[in-house]
Design a protein around this motif. Structure first.
Motif, short mmCIF file in Angstrom:
data_model
loop_
_atom_site.label_atom_id
_atom_site.label_comp_id
_atom_site.label_asym_id
_atom_site.label_seq_id
_atom_site.Cartn_x
_atom_site.Cartn_y
_atom_site.Cartn_z
N ALA A 237 20.36 13.89 -11.80
CA ALA A 237 21.42 13.22 -12.53
C ALA A 237 21.79 14.00 -13.79
O ALA A 237 22.97 14.14 -14.13
N ALA A 238 20.79 14.53 -14.49
CA ALA A 238 21.07 15.31 -15.70
C ALA A 238 21.77 16.62 -15.37
O ALA A 238 22.63 17.08 -16.13
N ARG A 239 21.43 17.20 -14.23
CA ARG A 239 22.06 18.48 -13.85
C ARG A 239 23.56 18.34 -13.64
O ARG A 239 24.33 19.26 -13.92
N ARG A 240 24.00 17.18 -13.17
CA ARG A 240 25.43 16.96 -12.99
C ARG A 240 26.16 16.91 -14.33
O ARG A 240 27.37 17.15 -14.40
N LEU A 241 25.45 16.60 -15.40
CA LEU A 241 26.07 16.49 -16.72
C LEU A 241 26.00 17.78 -17.52
O LEU A 241 26.95 18.12 -18.23
N VAL A 242 24.88 18.49 -17.43
CA VAL A 242 24.66 19.63 -18.33
C VAL A 242 24.48 20.95 -17.61
O VAL A 242 24.39 21.99 -18.27
N GLY A 243 24.40 20.95 -16.30
CA GLY A 243 24.22 22.21 -15.58
C GLY A 243 22.77 22.56 -15.35
O GLY A 243 21.87 21.72 -15.51
N ALA B 103 27.23 13.16 -2.87
CA ALA B 103 28.32 13.46 -3.78
C ALA B 103 28.29 14.92 -4.22
O ALA B 103 29.34 15.59 -4.29
N THR B 104 27.09 15.46 -4.49
CA THR B 104 26.98 16.84 -4.90
C THR B 104 27.36 17.79 -3.76
O THR B 104 28.02 18.80 -3.97
N SER B 105 26.96 17.45 -2.54
CA SER B 105 27.26 18.30 -1.39
C SER B 105 28.76 18.36 -1.14
O SER B 105 29.31 19.41 -0.80
N ARG B 106 29.46 17.25 -1.34
CA ARG B 106 30.89 17.24 -1.12
C ARG B 106 31.62 18.06 -2.17
O ARG B 106 32.65 18.69 -1.88
N ARG B 107 31.08 18.10 -3.38
CA ARG B 107 31.70 18.90 -4.43
C ARG B 107 31.57 20.37 -4.12
O ARG B 107 32.45 21.17 -4.40
N VAL B 108 30.42 20.74 -3.52
CA VAL B 108 30.21 22.14 -3.18
C VAL B 108 31.07 22.52 -1.99
O VAL B 108 31.70 23.57 -1.95
N MET C 12 17.12 11.10 -19.72
CA MET C 12 17.56 10.32 -18.55
C MET C 12 16.37 9.61 -17.91
O MET C 12 16.48 8.45 -17.48
N GLY C 13 15.23 10.27 -17.84
CA GLY C 13 14.04 9.64 -17.28
C GLY C 13 13.57 8.45 -18.10
O GLY C 13 13.16 7.43 -17.55
N ALA C 14 13.62 8.57 -19.43
CA ALA C 14 13.27 7.44 -20.29
C ALA C 14 14.20 6.27 -20.05
O ALA C 14 13.77 5.11 -19.99
N LEU C 15 15.49 6.55 -19.89
CA LEU C 15 16.47 5.49 -19.62
C LEU C 15 16.22 4.84 -18.27
O LEU C 15 16.24 3.60 -18.14
N PHE C 16 15.95 5.63 -17.25
CA PHE C 16 15.66 5.09 -15.92
C PHE C 16 14.43 4.19 -15.95
O PHE C 16 14.42 3.11 -15.35
N ARG D 149 19.08 23.08 -21.68
CA ARG D 149 19.85 21.84 -21.67
C ARG D 149 19.28 20.84 -20.66
O ARG D 149 19.26 19.64 -20.93
N LEU D 150 18.85 21.35 -19.51
CA LEU D 150 18.45 20.46 -18.43
C LEU D 150 17.18 19.69 -18.77
O LEU D 150 17.09 18.48 -18.54
N ILE D 151 16.16 20.36 -19.32
CA ILE D 151 14.88 19.70 -19.55
C ILE D 151 14.99 18.56 -20.56
O ILE D 151 14.56 17.43 -20.27
N PRO D 152 15.57 18.75 -21.76
CA PRO D 152 15.68 17.60 -22.67
C PRO D 152 16.60 16.52 -22.14
O PRO D 152 16.35 15.32 -22.36
#
Length: 332
Positions: A268-274, A327-332, A287-291, A279-282
């Motif tokens: 989920a974070a990768r879709r937002l920050v790449g 959703a990610t596969s369709r974007r690719v 996102m994990g804390a929110l989930f 960027r991805l780890i923080p």
């Protein structure tokens, strides 16, 4: 790095972290002991009304445990996915979760208390990860990542076998229910001391992964590429694996086995920050804390009997991951 670029790199993780904190405040502001944000802030400094201090003392440790556990699992999952260039890599890649489960179950079988059970889970997870890393080093395989994955599977299988043996030996009416409930995962029993104690290893592991940053991106390209850029590939990979295993063991020691957060949150974070590690780890940790907060809140929405968070994470995470993957596969 240019200050403007640095700010842009931190904007998304900070926004997600603020969102997680806002969700925690919303949880405290609702329910029978709901308090306003103003009362909550004053209670944090010891000057709030009695109902605010009561809500903070009763719900605060649970919220802190959920956020710590979710952030640890998601950060470890993101680190594994970057390091192994595998989107299906999860915190259990080295068998750490199985080892922690075996350690906790053995402690419960021997009649240990909550603190010793968490310590046994922590030690079991780290021991299993260490065995996997040591076995991979002994193989001297050309593809170190493949050797680590295979050795992790073997170490996890051995820990699962030990866990099964403990379950068979456990007394079915007194010991087995507590072992089973712990393995299903829950934040209910976390105390303030335990949650604060877990912050140290989780913070240490997170700091290591964040410090590695771009080095993880280089390591994902292979050892030859890393060495060509002057980076010691083997020590850095070992450091990253140890940090991820430390975070995973700490999370399992707090809450038991809670799956899918470490797999779903990085996606989920990768879709937002790449894909860049800095960027991805923080972002994945926020996102994990929110989930974890949302799952913990959902566990109390089905009546007085709470559902284990581990069951909910599988029931919610599996279809959510499938939808995200499609959703990610369709974007690719």
């Amino acid at each position: 790095m240019d200050p403007l670029k640095r700010f842009r790199a931190l904007a998304a993780p900070l926004a997600l972290a603020l969102l997680a904190l806002a969700a925690a405040a919303a949880v405290l502001a609702t329910g029978p002991l709901g308090v306003s944000p103003e009362q909550l802030i004053t209670a944090l400094f010891g000057h709030g009304p009695p109902e605010a201090e009561l809500a903070l003392s009763l719900r605060g440790p649970r919220l802190l445990a959920a956020m710590t556990c979710g952030a640890a699992l998601a950060g470890a999952g993101a680190g594994f996915q970057i390091l192994f260039r595998n989107p299906l890599a999860s915190p259990d890649l080295l068998g750490v979760t199985s080892g922690a489960g075996f350690g906790a179950a053995l402690a419960l079988l021997l009649g240990a208390g909550a603190l010793l059970t968490q310590g046994a889970a922590f030690a079991g997870g780290l021991a299993t990860g260490a065995v996997a890393i040591a076995c991979a080093a002994l193989t001297r395989s050309g593809d170190g990542r493949l050797a680590l994955i295979l050795c992790g599977i073997v170490a996890g299988a051995l820990a699962s076998a030990g866990l099964g043996l403990v379950i068979i030996v456990a007394e079915p009416y007194s010991q087995l229910p507590s072992i089973t409930y712990w393995l299903l995962g829950s934040f209910t029993r976390a105390t303030a001391g335990e949650a604060l104690l877990a912050l140290a290893p989780v913070g240490l592991g997170s700091a290591v992964l964040l410090w590695l940053g771009f080095r993880l991106d280089v390591l994902s390209l292979g050892d030859e590429q890393a060495r060509s850029l002057g980076l010691p590939a083997a020590p850095l990979r070992l450091l990253a694996l140890a940090a991820a295993a430390l975070m995973t063991s700490s999370a399992v020691a707090i809450a038991g086995i809670v799956g899918w957060i470490g797999l779903l949150a990085p996606h989920a974070a990768r879709r937002l920050v790449g894909d860049r590690a800095e960027r991805l780890i923080p972002s994945a940790m926020a996102m994990g804390a929110l989930f974890a907060l949302l799952l913990d809140r959902l566990s109390t929405a089905f009546g007085p009997a709470e559902l284990p968070v581990g069951l909910l994470s599988a029931a919610v995470g599996a279809p959510a991951f499938l939808a995200l993957f499609i959703a990610t596969s369709r974007r690719v």
